[in-house]
Structure formats: C-alpha cells, structure tokens
Design a protein around this motif. Structure first.
Motif, PDB file in Angstrom:
ATOM      1  N   GLN A 196       0.835  -1.196   0.000  1.00  0.00           N
ATOM      2  CA  GLN A 196       0.000   0.000   0.000  1.00  0.00           C
ATOM      3  C   GLN A 196       0.875   1.252   0.000  1.00  0.00           C
ATOM      4  OE1 GLN A 196      -3.396  -0.309   0.157  1.00  0.00           O
ATOM      5  NE2 GLN A 196      -3.687  -2.420   0.808  1.00  0.00           N
ATOM      6  N   THR A 197       1.916   1.243   0.832  1.00  0.00           N
ATOM      7  CA  THR A 197       2.807   2.399   0.901  1.00  0.00           C
ATOM      8  C   THR A 197       3.510   2.630  -0.416  1.00  0.00           C
ATOM      9  OG1 THR A 197       3.168   2.169   3.278  1.00  0.00           O
ATOM     10  CG2 THR A 197       4.869   3.324   2.026  1.00  0.00           C
ATOM     11  N   HIS A 198       4.081   1.568  -0.971  1.00  0.00           N
ATOM     12  CA  HIS A 198       4.895   1.726  -2.180  1.00  0.00           C
ATOM     13  C   HIS A 198       4.035   1.974  -3.410  1.00  0.00           C
ATOM     14  CE1 HIS A 198       8.621   0.842  -0.092  1.00  0.00           C
ATOM     15  NE2 HIS A 198       7.957  -0.085   0.565  1.00  0.00           N
ATOM     16  N   ALA A 199       2.840   1.425  -3.426  1.00  0.00           N
ATOM     17  CA  ALA A 199       1.944   1.709  -4.547  1.00  0.00           C
ATOM     18  C   ALA A 199       1.497   3.163  -4.527  1.00  0.00           C
ATOM     19  CB  ALA A 199       0.740   0.777  -4.505  1.00  0.00           C
ATOM     20  N   ARG A 200       1.191   3.685  -3.347  1.00  0.00           N
ATOM     21  CA  ARG A 200       0.807   5.098  -3.247  1.00  0.00           C
ATOM     22  C   ARG A 200       1.971   6.001  -3.636  1.00  0.00           C
ATOM     23  NH1 ARG A 200      -2.429   4.966   2.545  1.00  0.00           N
ATOM     24  NH2 ARG A 200      -4.380   4.104   1.768  1.00  0.00           N
ATOM     25  N   ALA A 201       3.188   5.632  -3.225  1.00  0.00           N
ATOM     26  CA  ALA A 201       4.357   6.434  -3.573  1.00  0.00           C
ATOM     27  C   ALA A 201       4.560   6.515  -5.075  1.00  0.00           C
ATOM     28  CB  ALA A 201       5.603   5.852  -2.906  1.00  0.00           C
ATOM     29  N   GLN A 202       4.097   5.473  -5.780  1.00  0.00           N
ATOM     30  CA  GLN A 202       4.249   5.448  -7.242  1.00  0.00           C
ATOM     31  C   GLN A 202       2.948   5.799  -7.972  1.00  0.00           C
ATOM     32  OE1 GLN A 202       7.078   2.170  -8.632  1.00  0.00           O
ATOM     33  NE2 GLN A 202       6.382   1.378  -6.665  1.00  0.00           N
ATOM     34  N   ARG A 203       1.941   6.242  -7.206  1.00  0.00           N
ATOM     35  CA  ARG A 203       0.679   6.704  -7.781  1.00  0.00           C
ATOM     36  C   ARG A 203      -0.025   5.597  -8.577  1.00  0.00           C
ATOM     37  NH1 ARG A 203       3.222  12.332 -10.151  1.00  0.00           N
ATOM     38  NH2 ARG A 203       4.347  12.898  -8.259  1.00  0.00           N
ATOM     39  N   ILE A 204      -0.033   4.398  -8.045  1.00  0.00           N
ATOM     40  CA  ILE A 204      -0.772   3.296  -8.654  1.00  0.00           C
ATOM     41  C   ILE A 204      -2.180   3.318  -8.055  1.00  0.00           C
ATOM     42  CG2 ILE A 204      -0.902   0.793  -8.947  1.00  0.00           C
ATOM     43  CD1 ILE A 204       2.147   0.713  -8.719  1.00  0.00           C
ATOM     44  N   ALA A 205      -3.128   3.731  -8.849  1.00  0.00           N
ATOM     45  CA  ALA A 205      -4.468   4.002  -8.328  1.00  0.00           C
ATOM     46  C   ALA A 205      -5.272   2.736  -8.048  1.00  0.00           C
ATOM     47  CB  ALA A 205      -5.225   4.906  -9.299  1.00  0.00           C
ATOM     48  N   ARG A 216       0.217   8.465   3.112  1.00  0.00           N
ATOM     49  CA  ARG A 216      -0.919   9.367   2.932  1.00  0.00           C
ATOM     50  C   ARG A 216      -0.474  10.803   2.623  1.00  0.00           C
ATOM     51  NH1 ARG A 216      -3.835  10.445   6.964  1.00  0.00           N
ATOM     52  NH2 ARG A 216      -2.564   9.637   8.660  1.00  0.00           N
ATOM     53  N   HIS A 217       0.836  11.005   2.491  1.00  0.00           N
ATOM     54  CA  HIS A 217       1.371  12.349   2.260  1.00  0.00           C
ATOM     55  C   HIS A 217       2.405  12.330   1.124  1.00  0.00           C
ATOM     56  CE1 HIS A 217      -0.041  12.235   6.447  1.00  0.00           C
ATOM     57  NE2 HIS A 217      -0.348  13.499   6.276  1.00  0.00           N
ATOM     58  N   VAL A 218       2.171  11.502   0.105  1.00  0.00           N
ATOM     59  CA  VAL A 218       3.166  11.324  -0.955  1.00  0.00           C
ATOM     60  C   VAL A 218       3.419  12.619  -1.721  1.00  0.00           C
ATOM     61  CG1 VAL A 218       3.647  10.154  -3.132  1.00  0.00           C
ATOM     62  CG2 VAL A 218       2.733   8.855  -1.198  1.00  0.00           C
ATOM     63  N   ALA A 219       2.364  13.249  -2.216  1.00  0.00           N
ATOM     64  CA  ALA A 219       2.540  14.473  -2.999  1.00  0.00           C
ATOM     65  C   ALA A 219       3.197  15.561  -2.162  1.00  0.00           C
ATOM     66  CB  ALA A 219       1.192  14.946  -3.535  1.00  0.00           C
ATOM     67  N   GLU A 220       2.781  15.656  -0.915  1.00  0.00           N
ATOM     68  CA  GLU A 220       3.340  16.659  -0.017  1.00  0.00           C
ATOM     69  C   GLU A 220       4.833  16.420   0.216  1.00  0.00           C
ATOM     70  OE1 GLU A 220       2.715  17.920   4.650  1.00  0.00           O
ATOM     71  OE2 GLU A 220       1.162  16.775   3.599  1.00  0.00           O
ATOM     72  N   THR A 221       5.229  15.156   0.420  1.00  0.00           N
ATOM     73  CA  THR A 221       6.633  14.842   0.692  1.00  0.00           C
ATOM     74  C   THR A 221       7.509  15.144  -0.517  1.00  0.00           C
ATOM     75  OG1 THR A 221       6.015  13.150   2.305  1.00  0.00           O
ATOM     76  CG2 THR A 221       8.231  13.019   1.377  1.00  0.00           C
ATOM     77  N   ARG A 222       7.012  14.829  -1.716  1.00  0.00           N
ATOM     78  CA  ARG A 222       7.794  15.128  -2.925  1.00  0.00           C
ATOM     79  C   ARG A 222       8.029  16.637  -3.051  1.00  0.00           C
ATOM     80  NH1 ARG A 222       7.981  10.986  -6.871  1.00  0.00           N
ATOM     81  NH2 ARG A 222       6.777   9.144  -6.298  1.00  0.00           N
ATOM     82  N   LEU A 277      -0.627  24.649   1.956  1.00  0.00           N
ATOM     83  CA  LEU A 277      -2.006  24.186   1.851  1.00  0.00           C
ATOM     84  C   LEU A 277      -2.095  22.689   2.120  1.00  0.00           C
ATOM     85  CD1 LEU A 277      -4.970  24.664   1.129  1.00  0.00           C
ATOM     86  CD2 LEU A 277      -4.364  24.328  -1.280  1.00  0.00           C
ATOM     87  N   LEU A 278      -1.201  21.919   1.517  1.00  0.00           N
ATOM     88  CA  LEU A 278      -1.191  20.470   1.733  1.00  0.00           C
ATOM     89  C   LEU A 278      -0.893  20.141   3.188  1.00  0.00           C
ATOM     90  CD1 LEU A 278       0.746  19.292  -1.467  1.00  0.00           C
ATOM     91  CD2 LEU A 278      -1.684  18.978  -0.997  1.00  0.00           C
ATOM     92  N   SER A 279       0.024  20.878   3.794  1.00  0.00           N
ATOM     93  CA  SER A 279       0.393  20.620   5.189  1.00  0.00           C
ATOM     94  C   SER A 279      -0.767  20.931   6.126  1.00  0.00           C
ATOM     95  CB  SER A 279       1.616  21.458   5.579  1.00  0.00           C
ATOM     96  OG  SER A 279       2.736  21.106   4.794  1.00  0.00           O
ATOM     97  N   ALA A 280      -1.491  22.001   5.824  1.00  0.00           N
ATOM     98  CA  ALA A 280      -2.643  22.355   6.666  1.00  0.00           C
ATOM     99  C   ALA A 280      -3.716  21.287   6.591  1.00  0.00           C
ATOM    100  CB  ALA A 280      -3.202  23.707   6.228  1.00  0.00           C
ATOM    101  N   ARG A 281      -3.926  20.757   5.406  1.00  0.00           N
ATOM    102  CA  ARG A 281      -4.921  19.694   5.255  1.00  0.00           C
ATOM    103  C   ARG A 281      -4.503  18.443   5.999  1.00  0.00           C
ATOM    104  NH1 ARG A 281      -6.223  20.103  -1.272  1.00  0.00           N
ATOM    105  NH2 ARG A 281      -7.536  21.986  -1.168  1.00  0.00           N
ATOM    106  N   GLY A 282      -3.202  18.171   5.999  1.00  0.00           N
ATOM    107  CA  GLY A 282      -2.710  16.978   6.674  1.00  0.00           C
ATOM    108  C   GLY A 282      -2.472  17.175   8.151  1.00  0.00           C
ATOM    109  N   GLN A 283      -2.613  18.408   8.632  1.00  0.00           N
ATOM    110  CA  GLN A 283      -2.423  18.744  10.039  1.00  0.00           C
ATOM    111  C   GLN A 283      -1.058  18.267  10.537  1.00  0.00           C
ATOM    112  OE1 GLN A 283      -5.909  17.016  11.934  1.00  0.00           O
ATOM    113  NE2 GLN A 283      -7.053  18.909  11.658  1.00  0.00           N
ATOM    114  N   ASN A 284      -0.016  18.627   9.786  1.00  0.00           N
ATOM    115  CA  ASN A 284       1.340  18.217  10.142  1.00  0.00           C
ATOM    116  C   ASN A 284       1.970  19.225  11.093  1.00  0.00           C
ATOM    117  OD1 ASN A 284       1.080  16.135   8.223  1.00  0.00           O
ATOM    118  ND2 ASN A 284       1.598  17.580   6.601  1.00  0.00           N
TER     119      ASN A 284
END
Length: 365
Positions: free
Chosen positions: A12-21, A316-322, A349-356
């Motif tokens: 699940q982690t690695h698929a999300r990191a590679q955007r496999i929907a 759950r924060h792939v786009a934000e981390t990139r 904006l992404l960080s606020a949504r993720g409450q980081n």
C-alpha cells in the motif's frame, strides 16, 4: 516465500508512492508468493505491467514491474519484472534530457541516471536515492524538476538494490563521495545536496561528516542510532524489512543486531554537522524508532523537522513529501523567486490539510 498478507500491507505504501491508483484490485487477485504460479505476487503485477507496456504507457508499466520485484529479486519471476522495469524506463527516457551513467567502483559498476551534467556549464549537484526496496527508476523522473531549477542530478540505488552490485555494509556511505568524484568534471561538486530517503539518509549523514562538499541533507524516515543498537526493536521489525536487510548485507536475520550496531551515528557526529538537515518523520513509524528523531531534534544544529501522523514512508502524504523535498533543496541553496513562492504556498495548503507539525532546531539542547 514472503508472507502474502505482509506483502499486501506494505505494498500500500509503495503503490501510493508510485501513484498506482488500482492497487486494491490487483492485490485482490494475488493469493500466493510462490514463484511463477498463477495468482502469485510477481506474476500478477507483471501481467498488469505488460498490459500497460503494450499500450505504450511505459512509466505506468515501470511502476507495476517495480511492485512485481518488491521487496527484492529472489527468483525468476521477480528477475523478469526487474528486467522489464529497466527496459520500460529506458524506453521512456529516450529523447528526454536524461543520461545513463555507469560508475566503475571497487566491487562492480554502479548504474545511475543523471541530468544537467555539463563540463561547459557545471551546475550544483543533487544526489537522489531511495531506500532498501526502491530502484533508481522510481525516483529518476524527479530529475526533470531539478533541471528546471538549474541544478544537476544523479539518481542512484543503495548497495544490493537494482543495478547496484555492491554489498550493503558499514562502509556503504563511501558510495556517495565516489559518485560525486565520478561527475566532478561535469558538475559544481563543491555544492552538493542529497535527497536520500529511508536507509540512504543514514549514508548521507555519515558521508556529510567526512565530505564537506555535501552542503545539505534532505531525508525521510532515516535510521540514525537507536535502530541499529536496540536489539529489541530489531527483533520486532516487519519480516519483510528484516529479510531485505539480510539479503542486502549477506547476513542471516539473527546476525543483524551484531552486524548493524557499528553503523549507529553518535550524537557527537550529528552535533558536528554544520549543514541544514531536513527530516520528514512519521509518528507511527513501524521501522524507524522515535528515539532516532529525538536524537536529531536534540543534537542537530540546523534541523527542519516535519512530522506526519502516518506509518513509515508517510503513504498518505506522498505528494506533499515530494514537494517538501524539492523545496527543501531549493531553500538550502538559497533559490528564491515566484516559482518557489508558488510551490511554498501549495505545500502550506497540503500541510494544513494533513495537520502536520513542523519546527526548526538551531543547535543542540
């Protein structure tokens, strides 16, 4: 064979990191990890990769082949998936501003992907590397962003991963200075930054202590000390993580505590690093102990820490981390302008949504 349930969990982690929907649909069709059998891990992921490759969707195919070889090549099915991942990426890279780079080192030739290297117009250099289960082709598309901001980049793999034939050991940090040396005639190597994720982050911190050309380290979920020295923590590692470390080091799982203990980075080494360190941590990380994040918080001179309420790799924060990783490098290098301001606004904006939570540390406490 790997435990299929554990494979599916970490996929699940690695698929999300590679955007496999459509990961869940593929996983539903997998019932075994027996090599080559219908419904097996390598066979099913490769079948989906083949279908995408036939339609010319090479980058999407590559991502499925990466999952087919996860966590490492241990038989014909995963070896086939790895070959097809390399072929797919080479096809995708053709005609783009990427070059395949092979560096001859003691122990073998290490293959990398690079962009922006030029003897006539050398640029600041960024080294990119994933962790113990991700190949360089997964991260190489990020080279385009560096190129657009006037930086050169080289993507490599940890020893034992993909096309890196070296053994993963306590001296593996020397790989980074050797890659820097290999491109010294085509990059501005007195200004080097690393985006080195998970276990490669430990290599970067260790290398930075010896090689002053490394001017900043961006990392996520990197082990520092407690991971290597806490035998009880090592005993509770997910089986896939322990088996992969054993595979890369050539050790047995029960030998890992003794083998890994000398790899620990001591507080004094961290405190001596007078460079910016950007670290993304997951508060529910099942691989990296919280004590390692505390060590950095207490001893790093120039730490920018962001924390996610997530598991290892912050799936759950792939786009934000990139985006955070790119912006961290640009900020370390002092890049300013409308584009970086816009990227910063998106990240906030992404960080606020993720409450980081994020905060800076300016010296040992």
């Amino acid at each position: 064979m790997n435990d299929v349930g554990e494979l599916k969990h970490f996929a699940q982690t690695h698929a999300r990191a590679q955007r496999i929907a459509h990961c869940e649909r593929i996983l539903a069709g997998i019932s075994t990890d027996e090599d080559g059998r219908p419904g097996s891990w390598g066979t099913e992921w490769t079948r989906h990769g083949d279908a995408l490759r036939e339609r010319g969707r090479l980058l999407a195919a590559l991502r499925h082949y990466n999952m087919a070889r996860f966590p490492y090549v241990d038989g014909p099915a995963r070896a086939l998936a790895h070959r097809r991942s390399l072929e797919s990426f080479a096809g995708w890279a053709a005609g783009r501003s990427l070059e395949r780079l092979e560096v001859a080192l003691p122990g073998g030739r290490v293959a990398c992907w690079a962009s922006g290297l030029s003897a006539e117009r050398p640029r600041p250099l960024v080294l990119l590397c994933g962790g113990i289960v991700s190949g360089k082709e997964q991260w190489a598309p990020a080279l385009g962003a560096l190129d657009r901001f006037g930086m050169a980049g080289v993507v490599l793999e940890l020893p034992g991963v993909g096309e890196n034939p070296l053994r993963f050991d306590g001296d593996s940090w020397q790989l980074l200075p050797r890659i820097i040396d290999a491109v010294a005639d085509r990059a501005e190597v007195d200004t080097v930054y690393t985006v080195t994720l998970s276990f490669s982050g430990q290599l970067a911190l260790r290398a930075a202590a010896e090689d002053k050309r490394i001017r900043g380290v961006v990392t996520a979920g990197a082990p520092v000390k407690a991971f290597f020295t806490d035998a009880d923590w090592l005993a509770r590692l997910p089986r896939i993580t322990a088996d992969t470390l054993a595979h890369l080091t050539g050790a047995r799982v029960d030998e890992l505590p003794e083998l890994l203990a000398p790899w620990a980075l001591e507080p004094a080494l961290i405190a001596d690093l007078d460079i910016p360190i950007a670290y993304s941590a997951s508060r529910r990380d099942e691989i990296i102990p919280a004590a390692d994040v505390r060590l950095l918080r207490d001893h790093a001179r120039r730490l920018r820490l962001v924390e996610h309420d997530d598991v290892h790799g912050a799936p759950r924060h792939v786009a934000e981390t990139r985006l955070w990783a790119l912006l961290s490098v640009l900020r370390m290098h002092g890049v300013r302008g409308p584009r970086t301001a816009a990227l910063g606004a998106v990240l906030r904006l992404l960080s606020a949504r993720g409450q980081n939570r994020s905060h800076d540390s300016h010296g040992p406490r």
